[in-house]
Design a protein around this motif. Structure first.
Motif, PDB file in Angstrom:
ATOM      1  N   PHE A 170       0.939   0.546  -9.557  1.00 15.62           N
ATOM      2  CA  PHE A 170       0.134   1.502  -8.800  1.00 15.62           C
ATOM      3  C   PHE A 170       0.585   1.548  -7.345  1.00 15.62           C
ATOM      4  CE2 PHE A 170      -3.749   1.713  -6.088  1.00 15.62           C
ATOM      5  CZ  PHE A 170      -3.989   3.060  -6.236  1.00 15.62           C
ATOM      6  N   ALA A 171       0.770   0.341  -6.785  1.00 12.77           N
ATOM      7  CA  ALA A 171       1.133   0.268  -5.375  1.00 12.77           C
ATOM      8  C   ALA A 171       2.511   0.864  -5.117  1.00 12.77           C
ATOM      9  CB  ALA A 171       1.081  -1.184  -4.904  1.00 12.77           C
ATOM     10  N   SER A 172       3.460   0.581  -6.028  1.00 11.04           N
ATOM     11  CA  SER A 172       4.806   1.083  -5.759  1.00 11.04           C
ATOM     12  C   SER A 172       4.862   2.599  -5.942  1.00 11.04           C
ATOM     13  CB  SER A 172       5.828   0.380  -6.655  1.00 11.04           C
ATOM     14  OG  SER A 172       5.619   0.727  -8.000  1.00 11.04           O
ATOM     15  N   ALA A 173       4.112   3.097  -6.921  1.00 14.37           N
ATOM     16  CA  ALA A 173       4.074   4.557  -7.075  1.00 14.37           C
ATOM     17  C   ALA A 173       3.443   5.181  -5.835  1.00 14.37           C
ATOM     18  CB  ALA A 173       3.276   4.932  -8.315  1.00 14.37           C
ATOM     19  N   LEU A 174       2.437   4.495  -5.327  1.00 17.33           N
ATOM     20  CA  LEU A 174       1.724   5.001  -4.170  1.00 17.33           C
ATOM     21  C   LEU A 174       2.659   5.119  -2.968  1.00 17.33           C
ATOM     22  CD1 LEU A 174      -1.175   5.723  -3.347  1.00 17.33           C
ATOM     23  CD2 LEU A 174      -1.354   3.415  -2.417  1.00 17.33           C
ATOM     24  N   ALA A 175       3.515   4.117  -2.856  1.00 13.07           N
ATOM     25  CA  ALA A 175       4.464   4.145  -1.747  1.00 13.07           C
ATOM     26  C   ALA A 175       5.309   5.409  -1.809  1.00 13.07           C
ATOM     27  CB  ALA A 175       5.340   2.899  -1.792  1.00 13.07           C
ATOM     28  N   GLY A 176       5.547   5.885  -3.025  1.00 11.61           N
ATOM     29  CA  GLY A 176       6.311   7.121  -3.178  1.00 11.61           C
ATOM     30  C   GLY A 176       5.423   8.362  -3.131  1.00 11.61           C
ATOM     31  N   GLY A 177       4.172   8.178  -2.732  1.00 14.08           N
ATOM     32  CA  GLY A 177       3.283   9.332  -2.602  1.00 14.08           C
ATOM     33  C   GLY A 177       2.703   9.793  -3.925  1.00 14.08           C
ATOM     34  N   ASP A 178       2.829   8.957  -4.951  1.00 11.76           N
ATOM     35  CA  ASP A 178       2.344   9.367  -6.267  1.00 11.76           C
ATOM     36  C   ASP A 178       1.080   8.596  -6.596  1.00 11.76           C
ATOM     37  OD1 ASP A 178       1.961  10.161  -8.829  1.00 11.76           O
ATOM     38  OD2 ASP A 178       3.696   9.100  -9.660  1.00 11.76           O
ATOM     39  N   LEU A 179       0.003   9.323  -6.863  1.00  8.16           N
ATOM     40  CA  LEU A 179      -1.252   8.654  -7.193  1.00  8.16           C
ATOM     41  C   LEU A 179      -1.330   8.323  -8.672  1.00  8.16           C
ATOM     42  CD1 LEU A 179      -3.836  10.593  -5.032  1.00  8.16           C
ATOM     43  CD2 LEU A 179      -3.191   8.205  -4.815  1.00  8.16           C
ATOM     44  N   GLY A 180      -0.340   8.725  -9.425  1.00  6.06           N
ATOM     45  CA  GLY A 180      -0.338   8.431 -10.851  1.00  6.06           C
ATOM     46  C   GLY A 180      -1.025   9.521 -11.651  1.00  6.06           C
ATOM     47  N   ARG A 181      -1.170   9.239 -12.937  1.00  5.86           N
ATOM     48  CA  ARG A 181      -1.813  10.206 -13.814  1.00  5.86           C
ATOM     49  C   ARG A 181      -3.109   9.627 -14.348  1.00  5.86           C
ATOM     50  NH1 ARG A 181       1.900  14.219 -16.151  1.00  5.86           N
ATOM     51  NH2 ARG A 181       3.858  14.034 -15.015  1.00  5.86           N
TER      52      ARG A 181
END
Lengths: 371, 308, 318, 630
Positions: free
Chosen positions: C69-80
């Motif tokens: 979650f955190a690494s996706a967040l770093a890329g501006g992605d909140l996930g699905r």
């Protein structure tokens, strides 16, 4: 004694004729001021009378709670909402201020005729407005000045109260000022509209001793320069000695002794005045306990029987507990409200400390009261 | 007038030091003043009486009447009876249960909930706040904890805990207290710090009084009024929270009679049987409003500035 | 100043991270059976259930999940989203829903500010008079009675009496009135009561008396001094209130069928949609943190006494 | 609308309806407005996680066959079909020129071809796609089960000697093939005469692979643009939690049979709001709950209220034969006690919570629903001997019978003093649902578990009072509660004595339910065991001639119910409705998405009255009689 509110229309018309120095300017007579506090009635001022002459400094002294501030506030119509003048008259330039009720009437008095300087300069200025704006505000109101003119007046006032760099000070906020500077600013705002009477409600109590002297000097100079009358409220006899032409001593809502400054200092007649004088720290002797008035002032919620000071007065007479004393005239300018002056009363010596005062401060060292 | 005065009266009087000291004032007592100031407000007194009556009845009725708020009528004719039609003063609900009994049982449950939450919130908050305020070492930690916890939206905590734990009385207590105590602790801490550094306490500490004693003797009494007010205001808050949780399906089990459940059940049938919502709601509002106002008035009254 | 802001920012990040982590771990306490309906549970065997859970990404250990979650967040992605709107990018959901909550929230705040401040001024001006009394009664009702009750009554009664729609339709302006008004009610009470209190406090201050003594008319004292100063402590909360409008109002959005953010968090928690819960908690706490910071900045702007330094401004009202 | 206008409008409405009743021409509307309560989670029609998504899928996607208004299987995307003699190979011939349209109703580059059906099944069969319902057909299509588990093992990291790519290649061996663009052939694991009933489920819907690749597997169906449509409607608008609008597909192969041009659905949270909106004229149809029906009595709307369709879902009580509660365990294993419960539960009273006027109309006495399974002679499964009597028994509640059976059970299980033999006092730990103490004596304490739903709670309280009364205080119901979506946590670890459950009827054969109820069967949650029943089911499963097959199944079901392993009590659906849609004009059927289809539905400007409904129903039943008899 209830008063009607019908004759107020005439009140707003003020007599504009000049009053010669020493002439009678304001005359409060038989003032009673009451407050309603949570359903209870408090008599803060009880049949107090006072006169103020043009160009003089009248000091009203007394303990806290003696009603001196309340009395002064009634001259500006600034009693709290739950208080009102219940009896008496305050004659000023042909109008009876005691009958004023409409704000419209008071707006003609406040600031432009009678201005007031508050005790605590730390809280008397709006912390969110520049000092200049608060001075200019008064100027705009009373001198019908536009903003530019008001600014000029404010700058002049700042200079007049001894502020260096007035232009910079103008744009500063109160918290950027020291206590003394703030009091100067307050005074500047008070005199900005050129009042005839300046009420100073313990203006130096909250200040350092060194600053106190400066402020007192400033007020004195301003009075001289502007020809104002000053009503000086304080409990500090030291200050009184420097400032006052005349002194009124208040206790429990009443004026108990009134006279020229020298009369009060050297020929006081009321035991309470004696007690006050005796409490002057300057009179203390090494190794001797400082004099203090014993007991507490009476509750003003209750009806007071006799002389209000009697329970605390070691020299009280039996009659003091039964009947309220009338004023006895000591000299044309000096009167006191004590049974001791009654011919029937035993001759009592004034206390030792008061005599000591006379010895320590010979005639003439009291600055006021030369008139 | 003065001429008629008996000359004998002009004799020196003896000085009575006690009379001089009395000065006509009654000796000041904080609690007496608080009480007197409070009693001055007719509204507050009326509501205090109403509140007491409501609380007393809410506890007395279920205990004394023996009425079962969950007594189901097997006769469907007795379902949804309007008030008065031989069905108790508040009518019956969709299962023929007596709304009168349900309302008072519900009031008792909700009040109990409120009391317990108030007790925990205030108790925990006070102890933690007192320690927090007094022990400088934990101040940093507690402040950080406070920052973190207050940054979580309250509803998140409420919903999350209600969901993870089984719906029930204690779940709601835990959910509400988990954040409630901290704000009280914070408040108490600020008060304690102010008082802690007051000169008489510094003096007291210098004389070797243990901190616990200083807290108990000198600090806590100052907080009592705050505490009573917080407790009074917690009641309407927790009743409201229970209604909200019921709304999102995480309240008390529906066979538990509580005001929140009554409101949510009544709401579903409001257009058809308005009285099923109106009665519990009125009692609820009476309780919350009286607690709210009494709490506020008490806060006013306990403020020494308002004392005569 | 810059140093202070940096420090403050770092602290905020830490706070938000801790909040999200705490909520994240709490979510893991819930049993996975919640991912299946009753019918699913009996038709799927253990292996199929496990397979399904794996497709949801909820079987890895919590720290791995958090790391992802955190690494996706770093890329501006909140996930699905996992279960609420399966496989839909959360940013898309938010983009759809935030405008509704925001507009109603801002409308509510505007109304509540305008009317609340007006009411507060009137209550303070005519203290202990009928206006004050009525205003106080209103405030007490709104603050003491659970909002669900009066909001519901407003929906049913007002929609009938005024002939307004019972639910919100995007293309029918008249259907916006009730929800926006409902939105404004609590805020209105809040503004009114605090403004009244602050104004009454201000009125007793020396500088107000001094202004009166200078001869400033009462009306001018009220607006130029009392109101001006009484509003200052309220200003601090303004950014938080505006920012938090995007979280929506659960009850109002639910009863008026407004497709905003209000119920989203509840649904997400109840449907174990961990990624969605995380994203929402992250956003909400970030908003709170940002709101408090902006509030302090705003305070510093309107109150010359306050300088942004290491200590956050103490808050009075709540 | 002012109150006066509202009244006027209502009066006008009543007037118009009266006129309509006199035979004036009814105006039809081309718009159908309704509400929904839970949001469609996704449009990916293979996932179908909720009823709203089912409604959307039912109207925007077609399968090979569909149900007509009598419930018959009729051609849809397939024009015709054949099967071999033992029902194991089914061959479908597709309609020519059926187009995929996009979310603007425009023709896409693709047509529906046989490959789309193969790709559809490939998608469903891949565990990575997380299709929960795949279990329904995993063992029906040849090779599907093996394919599925191979992929699953690989995904779980097990070494099965092949790569995922290689395993995916094996889809060739699965029983679905497209020998040419218009032919789809399914090969099944066993004779399946009822195979068509699977084809109306989403699992057999087509999937255009090229489109899937274009949007990406993750994004497929997450918005209306990320989907293409083969059904009577396309999705013209989808605002999450607000509204869904479906517009008629202009390229639909059977456009003539779609009178309603727009279907609009508004999301509401409160059923009462839906009713209010209908009364205000904002909706074409609304469901009604029991209390709402009651409240409408005496209003102009009362005459519009008629019974809603019932569904093939059956609700039944299950008893825990291996309960941790020793008192209940002793009793439930006694057939007389189970009979006592069977007769002692006043089901009609429980159902009056749902339908105050005709609660008995919601009763169901069998496990397999009526009017769902029909043999080759047109005979309904529930009309077979044994079940016919059960169905005819209607409300069999009987206090006396219940008491006498209970007395027998008590006599057998207790000593004279009311102590239950072999049971000593204990604490029953069924946490977190409940924890209570039993004393090993009468009254019997049993734990009834229910959800925190309002009606479920009411039912529990009613049941509690009812059993107390019927068994004269000798049966005490302890109530336990769970949060609505946590039922699995109750029933799996068996934290109940008595609970109710409901099951959708999955496909057109009694085995859909009965084969799962055998010893260790998938829905045998009571953990009873009856070899006689198991044997009968096994025998029935081997029979391919429907009438023979049903005869065997019905014997088994009768035995099952006589021995009270479960107590069926309620049909799914039901209660009441008000609608402007003419009843019986839309598809009918118990499986898949059929019951959500609006194809063929005629909507009028005024609500259908109850009287008209009754008339239409009589007409429909006689029409159906002649239509289904062969």
């Amino acid at each position: 004694m209830m008063r009607g509110k019908t004759e107020n229309a005439a009140a707003a018309r003020l007599d504009e004729s000049p009053v010669a120095p020493g002439g009678l300017l304001l005359e409060a007579d038989g003032i009673e001021i009451g407050f309603t506090l949570r359903g209870r009635h408090l008599s803060a001022v009880r049949r107090a009378s006072l006169t103020l002459r043009a160009g003089e400094t009248l000091a009203v002294v007394g303990e806290s709670g003696s009603g001196k501030s309340v009395l002064a506030k009634s001259f500006l119509g600034m009693l709290d909402r739950n208080g009102r003048v219940e009896a008496g008259s305050i004659l000023y330039r042909g109008a009876d201020l005691a009958r004023f009720s409409a704000e419209k009437d008071w707006l003609r008095i406040r600031g432009r005729r009678i201005a007031m300087v508050f005790q605590d300069p730390m809280t008397a200025l709006n912390p969110l407005k520049t000092v200049g704006a608060q001075i200019a505000e008064a100027a705009i109101l009373h001198r019908a000045a536009d903003k530019r003119a008001a600014r000029d007046i404010a700058l002049e006032m700042l200079e007049r109260v001894g502020m260096t760099e007035p232009a910079r000070r103008y744009a500063q906020y109160p918290h950027e000022f020291s206590g003394g500077m703030r009091q100067r600013a307050v005074i500047a705002a008070a005199i900005a509209c050129g009042p005839e009477i300046l009420v100073c409600d313990e203006p130096t109590t909250a200040l350092d001793v060194t600053i106190q002297a400066q402020i007192l000097g400033l007020i004195k100079n301003l009075q001289r320069d502007l020809g104002m009358s000053v009503l000086f409220i304080t409990h500090d006899l030291g200050v009184v000695a420097r400032m006052a032409d005349r002194i009124a001593v208040m206790y429990a809502g009443q004026v108990v002794e009134e006279g020229l400054a020298r009369e009060i200092f050297y020929d006081a007649r009321h035991p309470y005045t004696w007690a006050l004088l005796a409490s002057l720290p300057q009179l203390g002797l090494k190794g001797e306990e400082l004099f203090a008035i014993r007991g507490t002032p009476p509750s003003l919620f209750k009806e007071i029987k006799g002389d209000a000071f009697a329970p605390r007065n070691p020299m009280a007479l039996e009659v003091d507990f039964e009947f309220e004393p009338p004023f006895f005239q000591v000299s044309p300018t000096h009167r006191a409200k004590t049974w001791l002056l009654d011919p029937r009363a035993p001759r009592l010596e004034e206390p030792e400390t008061v005599r000591r005062l006379r010895a320590k401060f010979p005639q003439g060292s009291i600055q006021g009261g030369t008139r | 007038m003065s001429d008629r005065i008996e000359p004998a009266l002009f004799a020196p009087a003896a000085f009575d030091a006690a009379a001089a000291e009395r000065g006509g004032y009654e000796s000041y007592s904080y609690w007496r003043s608080t009480f007197r100031t409070f009693m001055k407000s007719r509204l507050a007194v009326t509501l205090l009486l109403a509140m007491t009556a409501l609380v007393a009845f809410s506890f007395a009725y279920p205990a004394l009447s023996g009425a079962d708020p969950n007594a189901v009528a097997l006769d469907t004719e007795r379902w949804n009876l309007r008030p008065g039609s031989g069905s108790g003063p508040f009518g019956t609900d969709g299962l023929g249960r007596d709304m009168w009994a349900r309302t008072w049982h519900g009031a008792r449950t909700s009040l109990l909930l409120g009391f317990v939450i108030a007790l925990f919130d205030v108790g925990l908050g006070m102890i933690a706040g007192a320690i927090w305020g007094y022990a400088r070492r934990i101040d940093r930690f507690m402040t950080e904890l406070y920052n973190v916890v207050t940054n979580i939206p309250q509803t998140v905590v409420l919903i999350l805990l209600s969901y993870i734990l089984r719906p029930g009385f204690w779940t709601i207590v835990i959910a509400l207290c988990s954040t409630g105590w901290l704000s009280i602790a914070r408040f108490v801490r600020n008060k304690v710090i102010t008082i802690r550094d007051a000169e008489y306490n510094i003096a007291s500490r210098c004389l070797g009084t243990p901190p616990g004693r200083i807290i108990g003797r000198n600090v806590l009494p100052y907080l009592v009024s705050v505490i009573i007010m917080e407790a009074a205001l917690t009641i309407p808050y927790s009743i409201g929270a229970e209604v909200f949780l019921g709304f999102i399906g995480l309240g008390l089990p529906l066979d538990t009679v509580s005001l929140g459940n009554l409101v949510n059940l009544g709401k579903a049938n409001f257009m058809l049987y308005p009285y099923q919502l109106a009665w519990p709601t009125s009692i609820l509002a009476a309780i919350t409003v009286s607690f709210y106002i009494v709490g506020n008035k008490f806060a006013d009254a306990s403020d020494p500035r308002n004392h005569v | 100043m810059l140093r202070y802001m940096l420090k403050r920012f770092a602290q905020s990040i830490l706070t938000v991270a801790l909040v999200v982590l705490a909520v994240f771990m709490l979510l893991r306490l819930m049993p996975t059976s919640g991912y299946f309906s009753r019918e699913d549970y009996v038709t799927m065997d253990e292996a199929a259930r496990t397979a399904y859970l794996r497709t949801l990404g909820v079987l890895d250990d919590p720290f791995t999940q958090f790391g992802r979650f955190a690494s996706a967040l770093a890329g501006g992605d909140l996930g699905r989203s996992i279960t609420v709107y399966p496989r839909t990018p959360i940013t898309e959901i938010l983009a759809e829903k935030i405008p509704y909550s925001l507009w109603f929230g801002v409308a509510g705040i505007s109304v509540s500010m305008a009317l609340g401040l007006l009411l507060g001024v009137m209550m303070a001006r005519y203290k202990d008079g009928p206006t004050d009394w009525l205003g106080t009664a209103y405030v007490v009702v709104v603050r003491a009675v659970p909002s669900l009750i009066y909001l519901f009554l407003i929906q049913t009664a007002a929609s009938r009496l005024l002939g307004l729609p019972m639910i919100f339709y995007a293309d029918d302006v008249s259907s916006w009135i009730l929800p926006a008004a409902s939105m404004a009610l609590p805020g209105l009470a809040w503004y009114a009561i605090w403004l009244r209190r602050f104004m009454v406090d201000e009125e007793n201050k020396d500088y107000i008396k001094f202004a009166v003594a200078k001869g400033v008319p009462r009306g001018k004292v009220m607006t130029g001094h009392v109101l001006r100063n009484a509003i200052v402590p309220l200003v601090q909360y303004f950014p938080t209130q505006v920012l938090l409008t995007i979280t929506g109002s659960l009850i109002i959005e639910s009863i008026y069928s407004i497709p905003g953010m209000g119920g989203l968090l509840v649904y997400a928690i109840r449907q174990h949609d961990n990624t969605l819960v995380q994203a929402l908690v992250l956003i909400y706490s970030a908003l709170v943190v940002a709101g408090v910071f902006l509030g302090d900045v705003l305070m510093a702007l309107v109150d010359p006494r306050i300088k942004l330094s290491s200590a956050p401004v103490e808050r009075e009202a709540a | 609308m002012k109150r006066a206008t509202l009244v006027a409008a209502t009066l006008a409405m009543v007037g118009l309806t009266a006129m309509a009743g006199c035979g004036a021409a009814r105006k039809s509307a081309d718009r159908y407005a309704t509400t929904y309560f839970t949001e469609a989670k996704t449009l990916n029609y293979f996932l179908l996680l909720d009823s709203t998504a089912q409604r959307v899928a039912a109207n925007t996607q077609d399968g090979l066959v569909e149900n007509d208004r009598f419930g018959r299987y009729v051609p849809s995307l397939a024009e015709s079909w054949t099967h071999n003699d033992d029902y194991t190979v089914w061959t479908f011939t597709l309609r020519q020129g059926a187009a995929w349209v996009d979310s603007a109703g425009q023709r896409t580059a693709w047509e529906v071809t046989a490959d789309d059906f193969v790709e559809g099944l490939r998608y469903v069969a891949d565990p990575a796609n997380g299709i929960k319902n795949v279990s329904t057909i995993r063992k029906v299509i040849a090779g599907l089960n093996g394919y599925y588990y191979d992929l699953l093992d690989i995904d779980e990291g097990k070494d099965i000697g092949m790569t995922r790519e290689a395993a995916e290649e094996n889809f060739r061996t699965v029983g679905v093939a497209a020998p040419d663009p218009r032919t789809v052939v399914y090969t099944l694991t066993k004779p399946t005469p009822y195979f068509l009933s699977y084809l109306v489920t989403e699992l057999f819907f087509p999937l255009e692979r090229a489109f899937l690749d274009q949007v990406g597997a993750q994004d497929f169906g997450t918005s209306r643009e990320r989907l293409i449509y083969s059904g009577a409607y396309y999705l013209a608008d989808w605002q999450r939690d607000k509204q869904i609008v479906m517009e008629k597909n202009p390229l639909y192969w059977d456009a003539a049979s779609v009178p309603v041009k727009t279907v609009s659905m508004q999301k509401v949270t409160d059923p009462a709001v839906s009713v209010e909106m209908f009364i205000r004229g904002e909706l074409s149809a609304t469901g009604l709950q029991a209390d709402q029906v009651k409240a409408l009595a005496g209003t102009p709307q009362a005459e519009f209220v008629y019974p809603a369709e019932i569904s093939s879902v059956t609700y039944w009580f299950i008893q825990n034969f291996s309960s941790d509660n020793p008192e209940f365990r002793a009793f439930v294993n006694n057939p007389d006690f189970r009979k006592a419960l069977y007769y002692g539960i006043d089901r009609v009273k429980l159902l009056s919570l749902y339908d105050p006027y005709n609660p008995a109309g919601l009763l169901r006495n069998t496990v397999v629903p009526e009017e769902t399974v029909v043999d080759e002679n047109g005979r309904d499964y529930t009309d077979y001997p044994g079940l016919a009597e059960l169905k005819a028994a209607g409300d069999y509640f009987d206090t006396d019978k219940a008491r006498s059976y209970f007395a027998k059970a008590v006599a057998a299980l207790t000593d004279g003093a009311g102590a239950i033999k072999g049971v000593s006092p204990a604490t029953v730990d069924m946490k977190p649902v409940a924890e209570f103490a039993v004393d090993g004596k009468l009254p019997l304490q049993m734990l009834y578990v229910h959800s925190n739903d309002a009606n479920d709670t009411k039912m529990a309280l009613l049941l509690q009072a009812m059993l107390e009364e019927v068994f004269q205080g000798q049966v005490k119901l302890v109530l336990g509660q769970y949060v609505d979506d946590k039922f699995n946590d109750v029933v799996e670890p068996r934290r109940f004595d008595l609970v109710y459950d409901s099951f959708r009827f999955g496909f057109g054969d009694p085995s859909a339910q009965l084969s799962r109820l055998v010893t260790d069967g998938g829905i045998n949650d009571g953990r009873y065991s009856d070899p006689e029943f198991d044997a009968l089911i096994q025998e029935a499963e081997g029979e391919n001639l429907l009438s023979e097959r049903y005869a065997l199944f019905s014997r088994a079901e009768r035995l099952f119910i006589d021995r009270v392993y479960v107590i069926p009590f309620q049909v799914g659906g039901g209660a009441y409705t008000m609608s402007k849609a003419v009843p019986f004009t839309y598809p009918r059927g118990g499986f898949g998405t059929t019951r959500f289809k609006y194809k063929g539905m005629i909507v009028e400007r005024e609500p259908v009255t109850k009287a008209r409904y009754e008339k239409l129903k009589a007409e429909f039943l006689s029409e159906m009689e002649s239509a289904t008899k062969r």
